[in-house]
Every structure is written in C-alpha cells, then in structure tokens.
Design an enzyme around this catalytic site. Sequence first.
Site, PDB file in Angstrom:
ATOM      1  N   HIS A 204      12.413 -36.410  -5.092  1.00 20.89           N
ATOM      2  CA  HIS A 204      13.784 -36.664  -4.672  1.00 20.89           C
ATOM      3  C   HIS A 204      13.871 -37.865  -3.749  1.00 20.89           C
ATOM      4  O   HIS A 204      12.879 -38.293  -3.168  1.00 20.89           O
ATOM      5  CB  HIS A 204      14.365 -35.421  -3.995  1.00 20.89           C
ATOM      6  N   LYS A 646      28.068 -29.541  -0.946  1.00 18.96           N
ATOM      7  CA  LYS A 646      28.825 -30.768  -0.682  1.00 18.96           C
ATOM      8  C   LYS A 646      30.285 -30.597  -1.100  1.00 18.96           C
ATOM      9  O   LYS A 646      31.192 -31.147  -0.497  1.00 18.96           O
ATOM     10  CB  LYS A 646      28.172 -31.926  -1.437  1.00 18.96           C
TER      11      LYS A 646
END
Length: 994
Positions: A204, A646
């Site tokens: 990531h 988010k």
Amino acid sequence: MKAVRSDKTTQAATTAQAQKPAKAGSSKIKIVTAAPQAANASARQPASAQAPAPKANGRTREDKDHPLFQDIRYLGRLLGDVLREQEGDAVFDVVETIRQTAVRFRREDDSAAAQTLDKKLRSLSPEQTVSVVRAFSYFSHLANIAEDRHRNRRHRIHELAGSTSQPGTIAHSLERLVEAGAAATPVLQEFFNNALIVPVLTAHPTEVQRKSILDAQHDVARLLAERDQQLTDRERAHNEAMLRARVTSLWQTRMLRDSRLSVADEIENALSYYRATFLEEIPALYADIEEALAEHGLEARLPPFFQMGSWIGGDRDGNPNVTAETLENAITRQAAVIFEHYMEQVHKLGAELSVSNLLAGASDALKELAAVSPDQSPHRTDEPYRRALIGMYTRLAASARVRLGEGSVPVRSAGRGAAPVRAKPYADSAEFVRDLHVLIDSLAEHHGAPLAAPRLSPLARAAEVFGFHLASIDLRQSSDVHEAVITELLRRAGVEENYAELPEADKLNVLLSELAQPRPLRLPFAEYSDLVKSELGVLEEARVTREKFGARAVRNYIISHTETVSDLVEVMLLQKETGLLRGCLGNANDPAQAGLMVIPLFETIPDLRNAPHIMRDLIALPGVDALIEHQGNEQEVMLGYSDSNKDGGFLTSNWELYRAELALVSLFNERGVTLRLFHGRGGTVGRGGGPTYQAILSQPPGTVDGQIRLTEQGEVIASKFGNPEIGRRNLETVVAATLEASLLPHGIAPAQLPAFEETMQQLSDAAMASYRALVYETPGFKEYFFESTPISEIAELNIGSRPASRKLQDPKQRKIEDLRAIPWGFSWGQCRLLLTGWYGFGSAVAAHLDSAPSDAERTRRLALLKKMHKTWPFFANLLSNMDMVLAKTDLAVASRYAALVSDKKLRKHVFERIVAEWERTSKVLSEITGKSERLAENPLLARSIKNRFPYLDPLNHLQVELLKRHRAGDTNARVRRGIHLSINGIAAGLRNTG
C-alpha cells in the site's frame, strides 16, 4: 508561526494530556523517559560503561518492565554515542534541547515552550534538521525493537512459569471449547476439514520501511535477545560491538528510497517475511495445534486449512504498473523462494537421515524411492533414506527448471559430486508431499519416528501449505475498467454498440447471452486498445500460472467498486474470453465452471447496504448456482473498511459492516451456500485495524464459521511478522480467534439484541451526520485538510508503487472524494488527530443521552450503553479501539499543524470543532466504560505510549517547521528529505499506520 491557541483549544489540549496515562515520577520511569542521548554526565559515558544489569524478575508491574526500561535506555545511549561520533556534540546537544522542550510542551501545554521550540527549530540549518529528524526516527525504531523483545521475554517467562494459558493462544481456545462442551474430536475434525484461514499480504502507499533498514533492525533485535542470556564478559563485549556496528550501519544507511518503489520491489519486500517468519513458523503453528489437541486427548487430522495469500503483483486497482508481466514476475519469484526452501531442507535431511538398513529396516515404498534415485555412491548402498532424498532433490530441481527456467534456483550436485541429472519433474506439489510421507511412514514403522519431527514433518507440512506457488495471488481491478473492456469487445464484435450506456437489466441480458454462447467475442486479427490487451493479458497469464503452479496459485478475482450484479458477471465473461471459464452458463449439459472465484468488494456505505440485494440477485441468475457448486458450494464476499470509513466515519462504517455481514449470512444460509468473508482491514483503527483476536471475536454470530480471509497491510506487516516469535503468535491468534468465533456459543441472549441494534442504528445515523457535516459539508474543509496535514508531501514520497490519489489533479481540482482512503487516514495519523478512528461518536452519544425527555430516561439510556459495552463483543471492541486512538491523539501537537492553515478564520473554526468533538467523545466514552483514564484496560499499551511518545513529539514539531519552509518555497533538497524522514519516523512511532 505560533500555534493557534483559543481558550477552548488550550483547555482541550490540556484535557487531552490529562486523559492520557498519568506520568509517573519514579526513577524507573525516568530511566525510560530520559533522552536517548541524555545530556548529562552519565549519558556522556559510552554505552559500554553502562551495560545493563541482569534482568529483574520481580512481581510488580514496574519490576516486570524493568528489563524493557533498561533496553530502551541502553539502545538510546548507543544511538547517542553514534550520533556524537558521526555528527559531533553540537548536533547531539540540539537533539537534547529539542527533546526537553517538546516534553515540556507535552506535559504542561507550556506556551513558552512552544515559542522556544519554534525559535529553536527555525534556527536549524537544513543539514542539522535532517540529522535531528533521523535521530528521533531511529529512536522510535529502536524503541519498537525493545518493546517487541520485551513481549517475547514476558511470553517466555509466562510459559516457563507454567501459568494459565493466555487469550489468543490455541491452548486457551481449546480450554474454552472444552468448558463449553464444544471440543469433541468429530466437531473439531469437521471444523478443520471445512476451515480456510488466509492472511493476505498487500502493498500500500503508506508502507514506508526500506528492506535495508528492516534487515538491520532484525539484526539489532537478534543481538538484543542475546543479552538476556548469561554471557561471559568477552561475549558481552562482542555483543555490544556488534550492536554498535549495526546502529552505526543504520545511521549511515539511507532511510528513504531514492526512487519510487516498483511492484518488483514490493514483491521482494513481501518475500522477505516468508524467509524470516512464514516458512518456518507456519509449519510450527500446525505442530503446536496438534500438540495442544493431544494434550486434551483430542485427535484431529489437520488439512492445509491455514494458508497465505497476496495481492502484490495481482492488484491492478488504481495501479497501472501491475500488468501480466508483473503477475508472472510475482509468481515466479514466489515459486523460486519456495523451491529454494524445499531443496535446502531436502539437502539438510540428506545429511541428517543417515539411517542404515543394516541397523533399521525401511518400507517397500521407501526402498522403491531409493532404487530410482540417480545416486550411485558405493558408500550409501545401505542408506535408503539418503538415496531417496537425493532422488527427490533432483526431481525438485527439475520441477523448478521446467516451471521457472534454467538457473532459476541454485542447485547442488546430485550424489558423488556429479552434475545434476535430468530427473523427471514432479507433476505437482501433491506428488512431492506423497514422497515425503513415504519417508515419514517408513521411519514410523521402523522405530524412527523421532527422526521425522525436527525437519521432515515440518517440510511435509510446508509442502502441503505452500505448494509450488507459496501464496495464492488475488487479482483485483475496478468495475469501471471491466465495463470499458466489455464495451469495446462487444462493439468490435458487432453485438452491442454502447454497452456502458445500457440499463442494468439490458446489460445482464447481453452478458448472459454471451456466456451461453460457446464462441468467443474476440476477433483473431482485430486491433484492440492497450487497456483491453492489458486486462485480457493479465487473465491469460493467470491461466498459464494455474497450469504451471496449480489451481491454488491464482484462484480469486476481486471486483472493487461493486455496485451492480453486472459488475460481477462482466468478469465471468472476461474469464470465458481467456480460457478460464469453461462451459456455458445455464447449460445443464455443459455447465459453466470458472477458474477464478468472482468476489465482490463492497466498500462505500451505500454499497454495503446494497450488498445482500446484489448477492441475492446474482445467485438467482440462471446457471450461477451450478457455478457456485463447482466452487465447492462456497462464495466469498470482501468488505472494505477504508472507503466506508472515509464515506461515513468510524462508527457508521463499523455498524454498516456489521449489518451487511448479518444480512449476507442470512442470505447464504437460506440458499445453502457457505459464505467466506474477506475483511479488507488496514493498520489504523479507522481502516478496521486494532487487535486481531478481539476483531474476529467481535464479528456477528455465524459470520466466521471457520472461513475467514483478512488483509495485512502497511506498517502492520513489519510489526506483526518481522520478528519470527511475534509473527508466530500473531498467526496463532488468528487461528485461535477463528476457532472460538466458530465453535463457542455466543453469549448475548437474542432478547437483548434488538434493543442494542436499535440504539446502534440511532447512534450510527447521528455519527454519520456529524462526520459528513465536518468533512463534506463544511466550506473550506478541503483546504483545511490539505494545508494542516502532510497529504501533499505523502503523495510525493517514494513509498509504494501505487499513486496516493485515484486521480492526478492540480491543487485547484483537489477533492476529498478523489483521495484514496489509505493516505487519507495516514495523514490524520501524521498530524496526531487520528480523526478517522473516533470523530462523530461523541456527538452521537451526547445527542442520544441529552435528548432523553427525563433524567430517568437518560439514566436508562446510559445503563443500556454500559450493558452493550459489557455484554456485546462488537460494541466492546469498537470502544476499545476508539480508546486506543483517543490515547494516541494529541491536540497540543495537532494545534501546531492547524497553524499551517493560512486562513485564520477557517483554521479556528475547523480546529475548534474537532477539539470540541474530541472532548465530547472522551467524556461519553468515560461515562460508558466507567474509566476516566484512557487505556485503563490496556496498561501495556498505556506504558508504551508514555515511554515512546515524548520522542515522537519532536518529529511532529520538526515536520511542522519543515512543512512551513517547503510551502514557503524553500527548494533545498534537504528540506524535502527532512519532511519525508519525519513521515517515516512518525509512522514508526505510531506503529499501526498502514
């Protein structure tokens, strides 16, 4: 620029410190919180002059932690010595001044300290700044090593004392199962037969450790562990010299990469954890489980239920650097590592199994293996095991050669010093496993069973688990990419001019019609776009990979942004085009059989809510039930923690995931299909992180049932698996939790759940409204975020191969919506607000309690929340994770980042809203748990934060100063380098950041 200090902000920052674990004033604590380079007479002595005394073995908590304090102090002094040697006393003194001032700022919220700090930091040259950042960063790394060592030390002391088993161990799980009457051999055998537990390593954009740094840290950890042994003076001096050399090496090693990490680099990074931990510790874990079962008088044969997965080399979502060539490289490198391991182990067995048939017999099957061996040495005619192993070695070498090419793995001579012969390759790993079991069975039949335990049995287990592929590589791509590819294929074939514009029902009709056709869509001599060629190329490479290395090498295809049923069916059609799907969907005489399981990834709040409907409609399609039957009557669904957080905030994300899981389990039970959930968890709590044991046990009833996959990402991979001992325990924890979650009866009476769930729904709605009001509805919040965090600089940092944003935009077109969820959470960690792990909870609970029409009703509502915390694992785990995040949050430090926002009015408005929510959240959390201090239930982590964060704070202060310079137009390369170093150091200090 001074930090923003409204009265409210100052008060909140002070409150923040009060909420943290109290600072102890004992001399022992001062040992730890003294500088790694304390500027006093004793610290000026070389580290060798103050070698640690023998480790204490006392019973008080402080005595138990004394060896940890010694290790941190010792490593700090070593680093201080190296700093003086390499950079001189001037830099050493600057480091100490900054440390002391930062500690004053942290403990007392001292505005004078803030001014002193600002002045000192402004006066540093770029060269000095980089040295100071590196000093504090390396101290964070060394403190982490000391903590890991202490965890291993305490674990060993616990075992030596014969204490009761600890939660998270197989022994503890079996004890709980025995108590609950759920540990009968048939029950456990059925569990293991049907279980599949797979940690999946992913790369990531926030994985910041260089392999060179990791390697040096492994050496430091090993040398530090040696110091727990009884060493002679000479051995201790040698140990110290080696430690000093490794710390010096760290100081002289570049902490950052010069260029952005390639996918090939990410592959090699992941493979380093196999060599360090997985290849040895996973077989050992199986042996531990067998031993624990035997201790309880239980017998269960363990199939390879625990395996490893990987996204590295197959995850194309948002990463144009992943191609067919990348996938080929990933599986080739994985296979090379496992073949090298097998060949090395077989070679060592050849030295160890010197059994003579003049002294012990051998089975006929073993004699047959020996007879076909190419070994012709007259010295081994009576040693059938050695001869058999030489034959197996040559077959392994041939197996590697035909799959990987000539010279892909080092090959030793095959008997009598001769060159390797051209032996017959193994058809598959199962054939190799059968040969190993011939040896094991022969030894057992002829009084040689103990000879198998050290190496032969673990090797057989490794071969069952890792095959010839090491880890299953998942493919992943975004649904919009698949749609574009299908649209082009259909248009070129004259089937449908504009598939992408069709309504959902029409899309499905077109797709199902094509899946019922035996002919392909692709025209043999037509030219297609690069996108089509690339996407189909990856699938074709997956087919070749499965043929070479077995079906387990690539078996899953994940569709991110799954919003409709057609998003899933499109991938079935792409598999048909590349030879991965055989037969025709809906044809009873020639039913479709897919090579890769099509797995939806539900990420946003709306998608999670829609997940059960999508899966119900998918299963109802003609022929899909037969397709699932061919998959073993199993279907996997992946749930995304990052985007849902988010999108809706911490509380709502967790609640919607919980609801989606329950609805999916209900649907799949109704259809008689086994559901396997794949949890896309990250390192931060905002991305589903937190202790794995509690996370699995807090899953809704019936959602685990022996089947679970979960991602391991970012810094978490290094902290969990870099150290073999800790890696082994983390792996064991996953198995133990899965056992308990699957077989133990769940404790909540059904009558309680409706009230709990109704309350959670109310809290979730309010929390999401509060979160979205801040993030998506506050004018100027986008500017606040980009200016008050290092998000722009994170995007520049050469961390991963994937861009940090889903789109490349200029600053004027930036949108929170376009930002990847991972750097979004990473940025909030850097500025020490960690907003993604708590924001909205305080407002939701406060509104729920304050809206009560009477004091009695408020009391009743609070009592229910307390009951939820005490009796509902889901809610208890949620609050525990939030407690940890609040403890790591530092409003005083965060206020200095807020000061970076150029619009003073915006800065004040947004930061004060965040502060107010932090206060509300801390207050209601204390009301519910009855604990006024953070981490009262987790003293180990509380001490860790207390010991390490005084050295983390200076990195934040330095980062703020460097961000000011960088954004003011300072083009000095060392300023940019200093920012990137500080990002690395803060990530190390926070630990769970990925």
